[in-house]
Motif scaffolding. Structure first.
Motif, PDB file in Angstrom:
ATOM      1  N   GLY A  60      -1.633   3.975   0.198  1.00 38.62           N
ATOM      2  CA  GLY A  60      -0.193   4.203   0.062  1.00 38.62           C
ATOM      3  C   GLY A  60       0.363   3.878  -1.319  1.00 38.62           C
ATOM      4  O   GLY A  60      -0.327   3.990  -2.339  1.00 38.62           O
ATOM      5  N   GLU A  61       1.616   3.460  -1.341  1.00 43.01           N
ATOM      6  CA  GLU A  61       2.324   3.194  -2.593  1.00 43.01           C
ATOM      7  C   GLU A  61       1.739   2.029  -3.374  1.00 43.01           C
ATOM      8  O   GLU A  61       1.935   1.936  -4.586  1.00 43.01           O
ATOM      9  CB  GLU A  61       3.818   2.933  -2.312  1.00 43.01           C
ATOM     10  CG  GLU A  61       4.585   4.182  -1.959  1.00 43.01           C
ATOM     11  CD  GLU A  61       4.463   5.255  -3.035  1.00 43.01           C
ATOM     12  OE1 GLU A  61       4.688   4.950  -4.232  1.00 43.01           O
ATOM     13  OE2 GLU A  61       4.113   6.398  -2.693  1.00 43.01           O
ATOM     14  N   ARG A  62       1.048   1.137  -2.697  1.00 39.44           N
ATOM     15  CA  ARG A  62       0.467  -0.009  -3.392  1.00 39.44           C
ATOM     16  C   ARG A  62      -0.467   0.448  -4.514  1.00 39.44           C
ATOM     17  O   ARG A  62      -0.565  -0.201  -5.553  1.00 39.44           O
ATOM     18  CB  ARG A  62      -0.272  -0.900  -2.392  1.00 39.44           C
ATOM     19  CG  ARG A  62      -0.817  -2.171  -2.987  1.00 39.44           C
ATOM     20  CD  ARG A  62       0.288  -3.076  -3.485  1.00 39.44           C
ATOM     21  NE  ARG A  62      -0.269  -4.308  -4.021  1.00 39.44           N
ATOM     22  CZ  ARG A  62       0.210  -4.939  -5.064  1.00 39.44           C
ATOM     23  NH1 ARG A  62       1.296  -4.511  -5.677  1.00 39.44           N
ATOM     24  NH2 ARG A  62      -0.357  -6.048  -5.500  1.00 39.44           N
ATOM     25  N   ARG A  63      -1.139   1.565  -4.324  1.00 43.17           N
ATOM     26  CA  ARG A  63      -2.044   2.077  -5.364  1.00 43.17           C
ATOM     27  C   ARG A  63      -1.278   2.396  -6.642  1.00 43.17           C
ATOM     28  O   ARG A  63      -1.733   2.098  -7.748  1.00 43.17           O
ATOM     29  CB  ARG A  63      -2.770   3.335  -4.874  1.00 43.17           C
ATOM     30  CG  ARG A  63      -3.721   3.085  -3.724  1.00 43.17           C
ATOM     31  CD  ARG A  63      -4.223   4.382  -3.096  1.00 43.17           C
ATOM     32  NE  ARG A  63      -3.099   5.197  -2.678  1.00 43.17           N
ATOM     33  CZ  ARG A  63      -2.931   6.485  -3.007  1.00 43.17           C
ATOM     34  NH1 ARG A  63      -3.818   7.121  -3.716  1.00 43.17           N
ATOM     35  NH2 ARG A  63      -1.870   7.140  -2.595  1.00 43.17           N
ATOM     36  N   THR A  94      -4.720   6.030  -7.976  1.00 35.90           N
ATOM     37  CA  THR A  94      -4.003   7.036  -7.182  1.00 35.90           C
ATOM     38  C   THR A  94      -4.728   8.379  -7.128  1.00 35.90           C
ATOM     39  O   THR A  94      -4.219   9.324  -6.536  1.00 35.90           O
ATOM     40  CB  THR A  94      -2.577   7.263  -7.736  1.00 35.90           C
ATOM     41  OG1 THR A  94      -2.665   7.723  -9.090  1.00 35.90           O
ATOM     42  CG2 THR A  94      -1.753   5.998  -7.666  1.00 35.90           C
ATOM     43  N   ARG A  95      -5.880   8.467  -7.727  1.00 37.47           N
ATOM     44  CA  ARG A  95      -6.601   9.746  -7.735  1.00 37.47           C
ATOM     45  C   ARG A  95      -7.138  10.089  -6.352  1.00 37.47           C
ATOM     46  O   ARG A  95      -7.208  11.252  -5.992  1.00 37.47           O
ATOM     47  CB  ARG A  95      -7.752   9.679  -8.739  1.00 37.47           C
ATOM     48  CG  ARG A  95      -7.268   9.469 -10.153  1.00 37.47           C
ATOM     49  CD  ARG A  95      -8.410   9.241 -11.100  1.00 37.47           C
ATOM     50  NE  ARG A  95      -7.884   8.629 -12.317  1.00 37.47           N
ATOM     51  CZ  ARG A  95      -8.613   7.956 -13.169  1.00 37.47           C
ATOM     52  NH1 ARG A  95      -9.893   7.803 -12.971  1.00 37.47           N
ATOM     53  NH2 ARG A  95      -8.055   7.438 -14.240  1.00 37.47           N
ATOM     54  N   ALA A  96      -7.535   9.086  -5.614  1.00 37.71           N
ATOM     55  CA  ALA A  96      -8.042   9.282  -4.252  1.00 37.71           C
ATOM     56  C   ALA A  96      -7.044   8.671  -3.274  1.00 37.71           C
ATOM     57  O   ALA A  96      -6.363   7.705  -3.609  1.00 37.71           O
ATOM     58  CB  ALA A  96      -9.401   8.602  -4.102  1.00 37.71           C
ATOM     59  N   PRO A  97      -6.958   9.203  -2.066  1.00 38.52           N
ATOM     60  CA  PRO A  97      -6.031   8.661  -1.081  1.00 38.52           C
ATOM     61  C   PRO A  97      -6.318   7.212  -0.687  1.00 38.52           C
ATOM     62  O   PRO A  97      -5.422   6.466  -0.322  1.00 38.52           O
ATOM     63  CB  PRO A  97      -6.193   9.577   0.126  1.00 38.52           C
ATOM     64  CG  PRO A  97      -6.755  10.845  -0.414  1.00 38.52           C
ATOM     65  CD  PRO A  97      -7.594  10.446  -1.597  1.00 38.52           C
ATOM     66  N   VAL A  98      -7.589   6.820  -0.770  1.00 41.47           N
ATOM     67  CA  VAL A  98      -7.991   5.456  -0.414  1.00 41.47           C
ATOM     68  C   VAL A  98      -8.964   4.946  -1.467  1.00 41.47           C
ATOM     69  O   VAL A  98      -9.863   5.673  -1.899  1.00 41.47           O
ATOM     70  CB  VAL A  98      -8.680   5.418   0.969  1.00 41.47           C
ATOM     71  CG1 VAL A  98      -9.240   4.030   1.274  1.00 41.47           C
ATOM     72  CG2 VAL A  98      -7.722   5.856   2.063  1.00 41.47           C
TER      73      VAL A  98
END
Length: 196
Positions: A60-63, A94-98
């Motif tokens: 989520g936004e934490r990234r 943020t390049r990957a969802p997780v």
């Protein structure tokens, strides 16, 4: 008695390939999928059953928040970063969802050499890649400058005495998976004991 070959696993291992994080997109694994991926990942050699590793899952936004802080640190280290490199730093997580941090907690132990504990953390990283692939996602194991920077490690939740084994990026992709050169066996294998 020898077990029958697992042909689907053999086929997978013949084509296993990391996908660059910048080629990843949504969707990423759901929380239940991530929990299953992590359960599979911890099924690694672990001499002494001491689990000398732990995980931090960034979603989520934490990234984006963490990436913004990493960008600040990068600019403090290199104020003359190009616009392209500023964008690279801004999107680190943020390049990957997780993104999953695999943290080595290896420490002196009465029975288990520290080196074996470190290798167990490496095995966890590879298992994470393969477990993500088994769930239909692409993955990549990365370390960058912030895996070795004390301030960045503190920001990312790594404790004193711990080391970062790798960041496992997991997501989907719209890019074709391509092969890369692999070493010839003759370059990396020596046989000791005569012909088979």
């Amino acid at each position: 008695m020898k077990a029958s070959p697992n042909t689907s696993l053999l086929d997978y291992l013949k084509t296993r390939r990391s996908t660059p994080a910048f080629q990843m997109c949504e969707p990423g694994p759901s929380k239940p999928e991530l929990e299953e991926i992590l359960r599979l990942a911890i099924r690694v050699p672990d001499h002494g059953k001491i689990a000398p590793w732990r995980f931090i899952v960034y979603r989520g936004e934490r990234r984006a928040e963490l990436s913004a802080e990493l960008l600040k640190m990068a600019l403090e280290n290199k104020p003359d970063l190009s616009a392209e490199m500023i964008e690279v730093e801004r999107t680190r997580l943020t390049r990957a969802p997780v993104v999953i941090a695999v943290i080595s907690t290896a420490a002196p132990h009465v029975k288990v050499p520290e080196w074996e504990q470190v290798m167990s953390a490496g095995a966890v990283c590879l298992n994470l890649l393969m477990a993500a692939n088994a769930h239909g996602y692409v993955s990549n194991w990365l370390t960058e400058w912030y895996a070795f920077d004390g301030r960045a490690l503190e920001l990312l939740g790594v404790r004193d005495g711990e080391k970062l084994a790798g960041f496992i990026h997991i997501g989907s992709t719209e890019f074709p998976v391509t092969e890369r050169p692999r070493p010839e066996l003759a370059e990396v294998v020596s046989w000791d004991g005569g012909d088979l």
